[in-house]
Design a protein around this motif. Structure first.
Motif, PDB file in Angstrom:
ATOM      1  N   LEU A  19      29.822  -1.809  20.193  1.00  0.00           N
ATOM      2  CA  LEU A  19      29.288  -1.099  19.166  1.00  0.00           C
ATOM      3  C   LEU A  19      29.656  -1.842  17.739  1.00  0.00           C
ATOM      4  O   LEU A  19      28.765  -1.930  16.671  1.00  0.00           O
ATOM      5  CB  LEU A  19      30.239   0.196  19.093  1.00  0.00           C
ATOM      6  CG  LEU A  19      29.500   1.309  18.186  1.00  0.00           C
ATOM      7  CD1 LEU A  19      29.561   2.706  18.877  1.00  0.00           C
ATOM      8  CD2 LEU A  19      30.356   1.510  16.896  1.00  0.00           C
ATOM      9  N   SER A  83      19.042   1.365  21.552  1.00  0.00           N
ATOM     10  CA  SER A  83      18.743   2.741  22.438  1.00  0.00           C
ATOM     11  C   SER A  83      20.302   3.129  22.495  1.00  0.00           C
ATOM     12  O   SER A  83      21.152   2.366  22.107  1.00  0.00           O
ATOM     13  CB  SER A  83      18.023   2.504  23.815  1.00  0.00           C
ATOM     14  OG  SER A  83      18.795   1.535  24.505  1.00  0.00           O
ATOM     15  N   GLY A  84      20.628   4.267  23.041  1.00  0.00           N
ATOM     16  CA  GLY A  84      21.965   4.608  23.191  1.00  0.00           C
ATOM     17  C   GLY A  84      22.233   5.453  22.105  1.00  0.00           C
ATOM     18  O   GLY A  84      21.677   5.908  21.168  1.00  0.00           O
ATOM     19  N   THR A  85      23.610   5.942  22.083  1.00  0.00           N
ATOM     20  CA  THR A  85      24.085   6.796  21.350  1.00  0.00           C
ATOM     21  C   THR A  85      24.026   6.421  19.788  1.00  0.00           C
ATOM     22  O   THR A  85      24.036   7.384  18.885  1.00  0.00           O
ATOM     23  CB  THR A  85      25.713   7.163  21.752  1.00  0.00           C
ATOM     24  OG1 THR A  85      25.415   7.250  23.074  1.00  0.00           O
ATOM     25  CG2 THR A  85      26.293   8.287  21.059  1.00  0.00           C
ATOM     26  N   LEU A  86      24.388   5.087  19.453  1.00  0.00           N
ATOM     27  CA  LEU A  86      24.669   4.580  18.192  1.00  0.00           C
ATOM     28  C   LEU A  86      23.289   5.095  17.454  1.00  0.00           C
ATOM     29  O   LEU A  86      23.305   5.685  16.581  1.00  0.00           O
ATOM     30  CB  LEU A  86      25.051   3.114  18.018  1.00  0.00           C
ATOM     31  CG  LEU A  86      25.065   2.494  16.701  1.00  0.00           C
ATOM     32  CD1 LEU A  86      26.024   3.441  15.886  1.00  0.00           C
ATOM     33  CD2 LEU A  86      25.293   1.131  16.866  1.00  0.00           C
ATOM     34  N   ALA A  88      20.772   6.812  18.187  1.00  0.00           N
ATOM     35  CA  ALA A  88      20.509   8.275  18.272  1.00  0.00           C
ATOM     36  C   ALA A  88      21.203   8.826  17.305  1.00  0.00           C
ATOM     37  O   ALA A  88      20.640   9.594  16.342  1.00  0.00           O
ATOM     38  CB  ALA A  88      20.699   9.015  19.648  1.00  0.00           C
ATOM     39  N   GLU A  89      22.440   8.597  17.255  1.00  0.00           N
ATOM     40  CA  GLU A  89      23.331   9.327  15.955  1.00  0.00           C
ATOM     41  C   GLU A  89      22.734   8.912  14.482  1.00  0.00           C
ATOM     42  O   GLU A  89      22.697   9.553  13.753  1.00  0.00           O
ATOM     43  CB  GLU A  89      24.768   9.035  16.159  1.00  0.00           C
ATOM     44  CG  GLU A  89      25.382   9.856  17.431  1.00  0.00           C
ATOM     45  CD  GLU A  89      26.923   9.831  17.931  1.00  0.00           C
ATOM     46  OE1 GLU A  89      27.243  10.241  18.513  1.00  0.00           O
ATOM     47  OE2 GLU A  89      27.568   9.117  16.962  1.00  0.00           O
ATOM     48  N   PHE A 121      27.959  13.918  12.127  1.00  0.00           N
ATOM     49  CA  PHE A 121      28.626  12.566  12.618  1.00  0.00           C
ATOM     50  C   PHE A 121      29.225  11.908  11.267  1.00  0.00           C
ATOM     51  O   PHE A 121      28.949  10.936  11.239  1.00  0.00           O
ATOM     52  CB  PHE A 121      27.723  11.686  13.097  1.00  0.00           C
ATOM     53  CG  PHE A 121      26.925  12.356  14.176  1.00  0.00           C
ATOM     54  CD1 PHE A 121      27.462  12.629  15.365  1.00  0.00           C
ATOM     55  CD2 PHE A 121      25.386  12.211  14.011  1.00  0.00           C
ATOM     56  CE1 PHE A 121      26.543  13.045  16.375  1.00  0.00           C
ATOM     57  CE2 PHE A 121      24.506  12.761  15.089  1.00  0.00           C
ATOM     58  CZ  PHE A 121      25.375  13.315  16.227  1.00  0.00           C
ATOM     59  N   LEU A 124      30.738   8.419  11.873  1.00  0.00           N
ATOM     60  CA  LEU A 124      29.883   7.487  12.051  1.00  0.00           C
ATOM     61  C   LEU A 124      29.337   7.083  10.502  1.00  0.00           C
ATOM     62  O   LEU A 124      29.345   5.811  10.348  1.00  0.00           O
ATOM     63  CB  LEU A 124      28.581   7.916  12.707  1.00  0.00           C
ATOM     64  CG  LEU A 124      27.749   6.587  12.928  1.00  0.00           C
ATOM     65  CD1 LEU A 124      28.200   5.526  13.741  1.00  0.00           C
ATOM     66  CD2 LEU A 124      26.293   7.020  13.596  1.00  0.00           C
TER      67      LEU A 124
END
Ligand SMILES: [Zn+2]
Ligand SMILES: [Zn+2]
Length: 275
Positions: A19, A83-86, A88-89, A121, A124
């Motif tokens: 990440l 793609s993935g959580t990062l 999307a958030e 978030f 983040l």
């Protein structure tokens, strides 16, 4: 010790390392806006009075362009092919912030602990925001490092941004050893008392240490008064890796198991690994 070798020998850090690498790659693609170096003499009185540089009107550092860089980083992460959580958030965060007027200024204020912005978030945003902001501030941080008289600060919070430390470092040998505190937000390192707790700020609390056999370069110092602990890097030369906080998440787990309290500022707000 390279980052790659460190992660190889601490496999549970792989997701966090990936990440961070993704964010660093995106940040490297953001155009850096020029920053004006403060007139240090204008700021001197505030420095001596304990006002961090970025909170000082006389320091005169305008953080708005850094906020603009943070917004650009967020847009880049959201728009990319990730793609993935990062991703999307980042998209959710960007959609929410797009509704804010003066978003770059709001992000800058948020990074200096203004609590009127309540994004989804927030961890983040703090992480991405400081990643961009330190790139913007780099020439100021370097000049501040050269100007500042360490002996005249010795406070428990960061002379640049005012955050509590995320980690500590012991440099030098034996009686000449100095203790530095390390800011997880802006990366500044500053001198502090050899003993004494930066959380309850008393001189007469006993500081005890937990050493970890497999990690000779790191230890956990904790205060017997307030129970707060500070992960400490013993040495010099590997600051980028060993003071990054996330690279020693396993020490937070050890501290947690011993009933110690993480009072140190955390940029990541990552969950400690539970495996
Ligand atoms: Zn700082
Ligand atoms: Zn304490």
């Amino acid at each position: 010790m390279t980052l790659e070798r460190w992660v190889e020998s601490h496999a549970y850090l792989r997701p966090v390392a990936d990440l961070c690498a993704q964010v660093d790659r995106a940040a490297a693609g953001i155009e850096v806006i020029d920053v004006r170096i403060p007139n240090w003499e204008d700021y001197r009185a505030d420095y001596l009075a304990g006002v961090p540089l970025l909170s000082s009107a006389d320091g005169g550092v305008d953080l708005e362009p850094g906020g603009r860089m943070a917004a650009a980083l967020l847009a880049s992460l959201g728009a990319g092919t990730l793609s993935g959580t990062l991703a999307a958030e980042a998209r959710a965060l960007e959609a929410e912030l797009r509704r804010e007027p003066h978003v770059s200024r709001r992000i800058a204020e948020f990074l200096l602990r203004d609590e009127t912005l309540t994004p989804p978030f927030p961890g983040l945003l703090r992480y991405l925001g400081w990643t961009a902001m330190t790139r913007f501030l780099r020439p100021v941080l370097k000049a501040f490092d050269g100007w500042r008289d360490q002996e005249r600060w010795l406070r428990r919070y960061c002379p640049t941004c005012g955050s509590l430390p995320s980690m500590a470092q012991l440099v030098g040998v034996d009686a000449g050893r100095a203790r530095l505190l390390s800011c997880g937000c802006c990366g500044t390192r500053w001198q502090f008392k050899r003993t004494g707790c930066p959380f309850c700020d008393t001189d007469n609390q006993r500081i005890a240490s937990v050493t970890i056999e497999e990690e000779p370069g790191l230890r956990i110092d904790h205060c017997e008064g307030c129970g707060g602990y500070l992960k400490t890097y013993l040495g010099q030369g590997e600051e980028a890796l060993l003071l990054s906080d996330w690279s020693s998440l396993h020490l937070d787990l050890i501290a947690h198991d011993r009933g110690l309290k993480r009072l140190a500022a955390s940029l990541y707000e990552f969950e400690a690994p539970t495996a």
